[in-house]
Scaffold this motif. Structure first.
Motif, PDB file in Angstrom:
ATOM      1  N   TYR A   1       0.827  -1.211   0.000  1.00 20.29           N
ATOM      2  CA  TYR A   1       0.000   0.000   0.000  1.00 20.29           C
ATOM      3  C   TYR A   1       0.862   1.261   0.000  1.00 20.29           C
ATOM      4  O   TYR A   1       0.607   2.210  -0.766  1.00 20.29           O
ATOM      5  CB  TYR A   1      -0.931  -0.015   1.212  1.00 20.29           C
ATOM      6  CG  TYR A   1      -1.694   1.273   1.425  1.00 20.29           C
ATOM      7  CD1 TYR A   1      -2.502   1.812   0.411  1.00 20.29           C
ATOM      8  CD2 TYR A   1      -1.609   1.955   2.634  1.00 20.29           C
ATOM      9  CE1 TYR A   1      -3.199   2.998   0.611  1.00 20.29           C
ATOM     10  CE2 TYR A   1      -2.312   3.133   2.838  1.00 20.29           C
ATOM     11  CZ  TYR A   1      -3.101   3.657   1.821  1.00 20.29           C
ATOM     12  OH  TYR A   1      -3.789   4.838   2.001  1.00 20.29           O
TER      13      TYR A   1
ATOM     14  N   LEU B   1       2.295   1.827  -3.390  1.00 13.82           N
ATOM     15  CA  LEU B   1       1.338   2.357  -4.354  1.00 13.82           C
ATOM     16  C   LEU B   1       1.127   3.855  -4.166  1.00 13.82           C
ATOM     17  O   LEU B   1       1.067   4.612  -5.152  1.00 13.82           O
ATOM     18  CB  LEU B   1       0.008   1.608  -4.218  1.00 13.82           C
ATOM     19  CG  LEU B   1      -1.107   2.009  -5.192  1.00 13.82           C
ATOM     20  CD1 LEU B   1      -0.665   1.812  -6.640  1.00 13.82           C
ATOM     21  CD2 LEU B   1      -2.369   1.202  -4.905  1.00 13.82           C
ATOM     22  N   ARG B   2       1.028   4.294  -2.929  1.00 16.80           N
ATOM     23  CA  ARG B   2       0.864   5.732  -2.662  1.00 16.80           C
ATOM     24  C   ARG B   2       2.052   6.517  -3.208  1.00 16.80           C
ATOM     25  O   ARG B   2       1.883   7.550  -3.869  1.00 16.80           O
ATOM     26  CB  ARG B   2       0.729   5.980  -1.161  1.00 16.80           C
ATOM     27  CG  ARG B   2      -0.588   5.512  -0.553  1.00 16.80           C
ATOM     28  CD  ARG B   2      -0.670   5.916   0.909  1.00 16.80           C
ATOM     29  NE  ARG B   2      -0.670   7.370   1.043  1.00 16.80           N
ATOM     30  CZ  ARG B   2      -0.348   8.019   2.156  1.00 16.80           C
ATOM     31  NH1 ARG B   2       0.041   7.335   3.223  1.00 16.80           N
ATOM     32  NH2 ARG B   2      -0.391   9.329   2.201  1.00 16.80           N
TER      33      ARG B   2
ATOM     34  N   THR C   1      -6.485  -3.632  -0.897  1.00 19.29           N
ATOM     35  CA  THR C   1      -7.659  -2.918  -1.400  1.00 19.29           C
ATOM     36  C   THR C   1      -8.372  -2.187  -0.268  1.00 19.29           C
ATOM     37  O   THR C   1      -8.774  -1.020  -0.414  1.00 19.29           O
ATOM     38  CB  THR C   1      -8.630  -3.891  -2.090  1.00 19.29           C
ATOM     39  OG1 THR C   1      -7.935  -4.634  -3.104  1.00 19.29           O
ATOM     40  CG2 THR C   1      -9.781  -3.146  -2.740  1.00 19.29           C
TER      41      THR C   1
ATOM     42  N   GLN D   1      -7.059  -1.198   2.560  1.00 22.67           N
ATOM     43  CA  GLN D   1      -6.212  -0.087   3.017  1.00 22.67           C
ATOM     44  C   GLN D   1      -6.360   1.120   2.095  1.00 22.67           C
ATOM     45  O   GLN D   1      -6.386   2.267   2.562  1.00 22.67           O
ATOM     46  CB  GLN D   1      -4.744  -0.520   3.091  1.00 22.67           C
ATOM     47  CG  GLN D   1      -4.455  -1.459   4.248  1.00 22.67           C
ATOM     48  CD  GLN D   1      -2.975  -1.659   4.498  1.00 22.67           C
ATOM     49  OE1 GLN D   1      -2.187  -0.731   4.396  1.00 22.67           O
ATOM     50  NE2 GLN D   1      -2.585  -2.879   4.828  1.00 22.67           N
ATOM     51  N   VAL D   2      -6.451   0.871   0.781  1.00 18.16           N
ATOM     52  CA  VAL D   2      -6.674   1.979  -0.158  1.00 18.16           C
ATOM     53  C   VAL D   2      -8.012   2.650   0.137  1.00 18.16           C
ATOM     54  O   VAL D   2      -8.112   3.884   0.194  1.00 18.16           O
ATOM     55  CB  VAL D   2      -6.629   1.484  -1.613  1.00 18.16           C
ATOM     56  CG1 VAL D   2      -7.023   2.614  -2.576  1.00 18.16           C
ATOM     57  CG2 VAL D   2      -5.234   0.967  -1.966  1.00 18.16           C
TER      58      VAL D   2
ATOM     59  N   ASN E   1      -8.516   6.522   1.455  1.00 17.99           N
ATOM     60  CA  ASN E   1      -9.353   7.526   0.786  1.00 17.99           C
ATOM     61  C   ASN E   1     -10.346   8.140   1.761  1.00 17.99           C
ATOM     62  O   ASN E   1     -10.569   9.358   1.776  1.00 17.99           O
ATOM     63  CB  ASN E   1     -10.098   6.889  -0.391  1.00 17.99           C
ATOM     64  CG  ASN E   1      -9.203   6.647  -1.598  1.00 17.99           C
ATOM     65  OD1 ASN E   1      -8.093   7.186  -1.688  1.00 17.99           O
ATOM     66  ND2 ASN E   1      -9.675   5.849  -2.537  1.00 17.99           N
TER      67      ASN E   1
ATOM     68  N   LYS F   1      -5.414  10.826  -3.253  1.00 18.56           N
ATOM     69  CA  LYS F   1      -6.646  10.053  -3.277  1.00 18.56           C
ATOM     70  C   LYS F   1      -6.647   9.188  -4.527  1.00 18.56           C
ATOM     71  O   LYS F   1      -6.389   9.667  -5.627  1.00 18.56           O
ATOM     72  CB  LYS F   1      -7.857  10.975  -3.279  1.00 18.56           C
ATOM     73  CG  LYS F   1      -9.177  10.215  -3.198  1.00 18.56           C
ATOM     74  CD  LYS F   1     -10.376  11.142  -3.082  1.00 18.56           C
ATOM     75  CE  LYS F   1     -11.662  10.337  -2.965  1.00 18.56           C
ATOM     76  NZ  LYS F   1     -12.856  11.206  -2.834  1.00 18.56           N
ATOM     77  N   MET F   2      -6.967   7.903  -4.342  1.00 16.24           N
ATOM     78  CA  MET F   2      -6.910   6.950  -5.448  1.00 16.24           C
ATOM     79  C   MET F   2      -8.302   6.652  -5.974  1.00 16.24           C
ATOM     80  O   MET F   2      -9.254   6.551  -5.207  1.00 16.24           O
ATOM     81  CB  MET F   2      -6.225   5.658  -4.996  1.00 16.24           C
ATOM     82  CG  MET F   2      -4.854   5.872  -4.378  1.00 16.24           C
ATOM     83  SD  MET F   2      -4.079   4.317  -3.893  1.00 16.24           S
ATOM     84  CE  MET F   2      -2.807   4.920  -2.767  1.00 16.24           C
TER      85      MET F   2
ATOM     86  N   LEU G   1     -10.128   4.169  -6.737  1.00 20.00           N
ATOM     87  CA  LEU G   1     -10.306   2.728  -6.575  1.00 20.00           C
ATOM     88  C   LEU G   1     -11.656   2.272  -7.104  1.00 20.00           C
ATOM     89  O   LEU G   1     -12.695   2.784  -6.703  1.00 20.00           O
ATOM     90  CB  LEU G   1     -10.173   2.358  -5.096  1.00 20.00           C
ATOM     91  CG  LEU G   1     -10.320   0.878  -4.749  1.00 20.00           C
ATOM     92  CD1 LEU G   1      -9.198   0.056  -5.368  1.00 20.00           C
ATOM     93  CD2 LEU G   1     -10.339   0.699  -3.226  1.00 20.00           C
TER      94      LEU G   1
END
Length: 467
Positions: free
Chosen positions: A151, A154-155, A185, A187-188, A192, A199-200, A202
């Protein structure tokens, strides 16, 4: 402090920071320039960015600014991102007809998911592929650490690539990443909700033959073997009664259960569990007891390269022999130089690192799936119908525990007007099973393409559509 010392310190800090991205224009073994965008690099995560995670990023060959962004997490734990990239969904693979033991040749993969999606292939957790840590303490891993590091990666990756922030984001993987994918997923999603930046966008998650829990996945192997005619009706019924359908928590004093499972084990011991239709050419590791045979920790036992073919004594083609090509190719200094792999950061490249100090701290992720469903995220689960490592019947069992309403019943889906598999929609979850069509192959030292989860393949077309 002298000026040259300051320069060395600055270079050292830059090296340690993980801010290393390289656009790869060509690859050894593939003639000419790459017809797609490939980037490789490191991003540091964890305390003081001690962990350096290596990745490959391929832009969509269709429309990078519009197509989804996918973070692909190969299973294992400890299997390199190159395994997914070269043998499953990446834009290039090996040309086994032209390859030799000394010179693997690459070719483009017409079934690549990068035809319709931007994909980040991540070497995770640390110790996988070319990922490394600067201290030995960082190699003490568990499921939560693996998910948190992914995670954080990815950030940071999206901060470096803000042009992809508006793309629909999917977290994806196969096999043991069935545990890690939903964790990342969630955690994303929570990040958010907490207002974390960036902000992703998703949209959901997807995975193939995903390991979820011992009860459904390991226990289902006996039911799967029965469905495929690998054990008799009488043995299946007897084992079910004597073991109470529990083939994991085995009481060795239960003679009836132990005896039945001995016979089951004997029936299955020469089957290639990743694809029961294919030859099994690897020697079986000796098992001391029936309990050892059904130990869930052995779910991803990798037997590759224990026995390799030779030109003097060729054997029947086996999928595991294909992995020889990746060992040769990824170990070449020329390949590592092109990818800008840092020298001295790993001892030896392996496809799946079985020496990880990894604690399996998450026993199941059913509740995580329920949380994601409540939030309205979409999921796609696909399973090869001849995979006995994580059988589709076990996947069906835990999906039923989600208590979702079926919105579209079981039906066939087609490729080139032929039935390619079956599936159904379970509210926000789409479940797909797909058949495997075999062709006879002449033997080659580096042979045919491996294809998809545990030896199967699903095409990219339609994977990210609204259908």
């Amino acid at each position: 402090m002298k000026l040259w010392t300051l320069h060395l310190l600055a270079l050292y800090l830059l090296f340690q920071s993980g801010l290393s991205q390289t656009v790869v224009k060509s690859l050894p073994g593939l003639p000419g320039d790459l017809p797609f965008y490939l980037e490789s690099g490191y991003i540091g995560v964890g305390e003081l960015e001690d962990v350096q995670l290596f990745y490959y990023f391929v832009k969509s060959e269709r429309s990078p600014k519009d197509d989804p962004l996918v973070l692909w997490l190969t299973g294992g734990p400890g299997c390199s991102a190159l395994s997914g990239l070269l043998y499953e969904i990446g834009p290039f693979t090996f040309d086994y007809e032209k390859s030799t033991r000394d010179r693997p040749i690459l070719k483009l993969n017409q079934y690549s998911w990068t035809k319709v999606a931007n994909i980040i292939f991540l070497d995770q957790p640390v110790g996988t592929g070319f990922s490394y840590a600067n201290s030995w303490e960082s190699y003490n891993l568990n499921d939560s650490v693996s998910a948190s590091d992914s995670y954080e990666f990815l950030r940071k990756w999206l901060k470096l690539h803000p042009e992809f922030l508006s793309n629909p984001l999917y977290i994806a993987g196969d096999s043991y990443s069935g545990v890690i994918v939903p964790m990342v997923t969630l955690q994303v999603a929570k990040g958010n909700e907490a207002g974390l930046k960036p902000k992703m966008n998703l949209e959901g998650y997807l995975f193939g033959n995903p390991f979820t829990n011992d009860d459904s996945d390991i226990n289902s192997r006996v039911a799967f073997a029965h469905l495929k005619g690998l054990i008799s009706d009488e043995l299946y019924e007897s084992a079910g009664i004597n073991c109470n359908r529990d083939y994991i928590n085995i009481n060795e004093s239960n003679v009836g259960c132990v005896d039945d499972l001995k016979v089951v084990t004997e029936c299955l011991e020469n089957i290639y569990t990743a694809n029961i239709l294919e030859p099994n050419c690897m020697p079986q590791a000796p098992k001391s007891t029936v309990v050892d045979t059904w130990d869930p920790s052995l779910i991803n036992q990798d037997r590759s390269l224990l026995l390799l073919p030779t030109m003097e004594a060729p054997r029947a083609w086996c999928r595991d022999y294909n992995y020889l090509c990746c060992y040769i190719w990824a170990s070449e200094r020329a390949v590592q130089d092109v990818l800008h792999v840092r020298e001295g950061t790993f001892e030896k490249w392996v496809r799946c690192n079985r020496s990880l100090s990894y604690a399996y701290t998450v026993t199941e992720v059913i509740d995580i799936h329920k949380e994601l469903i409540k939030r309205g995220y979409r999921a796609l689960i696909y399973s090869g119908d001849h995979d006995m490592i994580v059988p589709y019947v076990g996947t069906l069992a835990w999906i039923e525990r989600l208590n979702q309403t079926i919105s579209r019943d079981w039906e066939a889906w087609f490729v080139d007007e032929q039935v390619a598999g079956f599936g159904f929609d379970n509210n926000l979850i789409t479940i797909v099973y797909y058949a495997i069509f075999l062709r006879s192959n002449p033997f080659h030292i580096c042979n045919r393409q491996g294809s998809g989860t545990h030896g199967s393949r699903i095409q990219a077309q339609g994977m990210f559509s609204d259908d």
